[in-house]
Design an enzyme around this catalytic site. Sequence first.
Site, short mmCIF file in Angstrom:
data_model
loop_
_atom_site.label_atom_id
_atom_site.label_comp_id
_atom_site.label_asym_id
_atom_site.label_seq_id
_atom_site.Cartn_x
_atom_site.Cartn_y
_atom_site.Cartn_z
CE LYS A 99 -3.70 -2.64 2.00
NZ LYS A 99 -4.40 -3.18 3.14
CG ASP B 50 -10.07 -1.09 4.20
OD1 ASP B 50 -9.63 -1.33 3.06
OD2 ASP B 50 -9.50 -1.45 5.26
CD GLN C 127 -3.43 -4.88 6.21
OE1 GLN C 127 -3.30 -3.89 5.52
NE2 GLN C 127 -4.00 -5.98 5.77
#
Length: 281
Positions: free
Chosen positions: A51, A118, A95
């Site tokens: 990322k 997300d 995460q």
Amino acid sequence: MVISGKDLSARLKEDMRQEVSTFPEKYGRVPHLVVILVGDDPASASYVKGKAKASEFVGIRNTTVLKPDTISEEELLELIQKLNEDESVDGILVQLPLPGHISEAKVIESIDKSKDVDGFHPLNVAALWQKQSCTLPCTPKGIIKMLKFAGVEIKGKRAVVIGRSNIVGLPVAKLLLDENATVTIAHSRTRNLPEVTREADILVVAIGRPRFVTAEMVSDGTVVIDVGVNRDPETGKLCGDVDFAAVEPKASVITPVPGGVGPMTICCLMENTIECFLRKQ
Ligand code: NAP
């Protein structure tokens, strides 16, 4: 046709890079994504690195915050609160998975909806299911992009999704429904799964079992999207949920692992970060 998510994501990231390069002049700054990694799980660390690398390429400012797995839930929620209030932060990603003593649901809910890159926040999920504008979860969004890129007509097709997780199975089923497919969601209690999957024009597999889908489970001409990321128990190499070598000759379109859905997920994270930034401007 094998759809390379690697190539498609490279093209889309190049377009984004050009777009972002105009932002300093237009808006005085570039988008800022903060990624929080708790603990030192190697798979999570490698996703976080990916990322950061993609952000760097696109020109998005990336801050990776590393916290030990001894961090308390309260401390993590406080950190997220600070980032919610920080005007210079456009996107926050924690995460997953988190250590067992921290509630993932609480953490996801604590992220400001407008910074939820997300698309996991309950308000974003609700908006998705009510067909309102929202941040779409990255993996399902990437899958629809791949299908469109490959020229697959979704409207009127029979789509079968194996897996019903919040992050892949359920939202991809909803996006396929929104594209006017007739959707079946299969899972671990589905009876006669091969009979169900053989009915599919489009088969999306997101279960997390190496090479679970065999040639016998797929009809000729099926479009096969393999979301799984597994270690092959024999070779230790990455492999998908689909037995690629056996299924590829029958499929009209198929995605490989690695180099398929994975890179598209990161690409859509970049897109979501830009979208969150632009909504603020
Ligand atoms: P998950 O939360 O573990 O969900 C797995 C789903 O598969 C569940 O709904 C489960 O059914 C179903 N399932 C398990 N065994 C099955 C079986 N034998 N027959 C039919 N259904 C079965 O997994 P996830 O988070 O959705 O992830 C799935 C896979 O995608 C994993 O390999 C993950 O690493 C990968 N993934 C990849 C990306 C990417 O960007 N490439 C992103 C996210 C996830 P029940 O609900 O009945 O238990």
